[in-house]
Design a protein around this motif. Structure first.
Motif, short mmCIF file in Angstrom:
data_model
loop_
_atom_site.label_atom_id
_atom_site.label_comp_id
_atom_site.label_asym_id
_atom_site.label_seq_id
_atom_site.Cartn_x
_atom_site.Cartn_y
_atom_site.Cartn_z
N SER A 166 0.81 -1.22 0.00
CA SER A 166 0.00 0.00 0.00
C SER A 166 0.84 1.27 0.00
O SER A 166 0.37 2.34 -0.37
CB SER A 166 -0.94 0.01 1.21
N ALA A 167 2.12 1.17 0.38
CA ALA A 167 3.00 2.35 0.40
C ALA A 167 3.48 2.71 -1.00
O ALA A 167 4.03 3.79 -1.20
CB ALA A 167 4.19 2.12 1.32
N ARG A 168 3.31 1.82 -1.95
CA ARG A 168 3.57 2.08 -3.36
C ARG A 168 5.02 2.48 -3.66
O ARG A 168 5.28 3.41 -4.40
CB ARG A 168 2.60 3.13 -3.90
N TYR A 169 5.95 1.74 -3.06
CA TYR A 169 7.34 1.88 -3.47
C TYR A 169 7.48 1.12 -4.78
O TYR A 169 7.18 -0.07 -4.85
CB TYR A 169 8.29 1.33 -2.41
N GLY A 170 7.93 1.80 -5.82
CA GLY A 170 7.89 1.21 -7.15
C GLY A 170 9.07 0.36 -7.53
O GLY A 170 8.97 -0.49 -8.42
N THR A 171 10.21 0.57 -6.87
CA THR A 171 11.44 -0.12 -7.26
C THR A 171 12.23 -0.52 -6.02
O THR A 171 12.30 0.24 -5.05
CB THR A 171 12.33 0.78 -8.14
N MET A 172 12.81 -1.71 -6.07
CA MET A 172 13.74 -2.15 -5.04
C MET A 172 15.01 -2.64 -5.70
O MET A 172 14.96 -3.40 -6.67
CB MET A 172 13.13 -3.27 -4.19
N ILE A 173 16.14 -2.15 -5.19
CA ILE A 173 17.46 -2.55 -5.68
C ILE A 173 18.19 -3.24 -4.54
O ILE A 173 18.29 -2.67 -3.45
CB ILE A 173 18.26 -1.34 -6.16
N VAL A 174 18.69 -4.44 -4.78
CA VAL A 174 19.50 -5.15 -3.80
C VAL A 174 20.93 -5.18 -4.33
O VAL A 174 21.23 -5.86 -5.31
CB VAL A 174 18.99 -6.58 -3.53
N CYS A 175 21.82 -4.38 -3.69
CA CYS A 175 23.16 -4.16 -4.23
C CYS A 175 24.17 -3.96 -3.11
O CYS A 175 24.06 -2.96 -2.39
CB CYS A 175 23.14 -2.95 -5.15
N ASP A 201 9.50 -9.50 -1.47
CA ASP A 201 8.27 -10.25 -1.69
C ASP A 201 7.13 -9.32 -2.08
O ASP A 201 6.35 -9.60 -2.99
CB ASP A 201 7.93 -11.04 -0.42
N VAL A 202 7.05 -8.17 -1.41
CA VAL A 202 6.01 -7.18 -1.71
C VAL A 202 6.18 -6.66 -3.13
O VAL A 202 5.21 -6.58 -3.90
CB VAL A 202 6.06 -6.02 -0.69
N VAL A 203 7.40 -6.30 -3.50
CA VAL A 203 7.65 -5.76 -4.83
C VAL A 203 7.24 -6.77 -5.90
O VAL A 203 6.60 -6.42 -6.90
CB VAL A 203 9.13 -5.34 -4.98
#
Length: 196
Positions: free
Chosen positions: A78-87, A111-113
């Motif tokens: 619901s927070a609508r974070y559009g991108t996740m980068i694991v680096c 998992d959410v993304v």
């Protein structure tokens, strides 16, 4: 200003320089995001200090969250974070994400993304790959994630370690939808003629 909200997770594999260059570039691109949430593993902190001889991850103007902070906004779609980068992304962390094991904030956010059909970009820094690694990367790719290994390019004439790491980070930022002004583009950017 863009409404881009992103999560950056810094895993425990070697390659802290990639994370540092990523955070440096995100700071420069502040007009293209509204929120950057940072989660760094304990091994990520150790490797940053060991490899870079400093603890500069603390000094960036981003929102920091602990690995067990499930009240972080990006723990929910619901927070609508559009991108996740694991680096960088260790193979253990990649395996937990591929298996849907949401036992900390990083794996829950990933998992959410994925379930929200948003953008998950994983930057593994490992060699060689075992069959287990490849199968986990296949499962993630089939689920909609992008695997962008920390494999630098050299045709831009990069010479310092940060410039070389930047060839990977610029690809990651391209994949995340950022507009980069100063990056090498094959066929569009002047480069050294190898025949001279």
């Amino acid at each position: 200003m863009s409404e881009k909200k992103i999560v950056v997770a810094i895993g425990g594999s070697s390659g802290s320089l990639y994370a540092k260059v990523l955070l440096d570039k995100l700071r420069e691109l502040e007009d293209q995001w509204t929120k950057v949430g940072i989660v760094i593993t304990e091994n990520g902190k150790f490797n940053w200090q060991f490899e870079l001889r400093e603890d500069g991850w603390k000094s960036y103007p981003f929102d920091y969250y602990g690995q067990r902070d499930f009240s972080a906004p990006f723990a929910s779609g619901s927070a609508r974070y559009g991108t996740m980068i694991v680096c960088p992304c260790s193979m253990g962390l990649l395996a937990r994400i591929a298996s849907g094991i949401s036992n900390d904030l990083i794996t829950r956010a990933a998992d959410v993304v994925l379930k929200e059909r948003r953008r998950l970009i994983l930057v593994p820094r490992e060699a060689p790959y075992s069959l287990i690694h490849l199968r986990n990367m296949t499962a993630l790719t089939e689920s909609g994630a992008v695997i962008c290994p920390a494999v630098p390019s050299f045709y831009s004439g990069a010479s310092t370690a940060e410039e070389i790491a930047g060839t990977v980070v610029d690809r990651v930022l391209d994949l995340a939808g950022f507009e980069l002004k100063d990056t090498y583009r094959w066929g569009e950017t002047e480069s050294i003629d190898p025949m001279e």
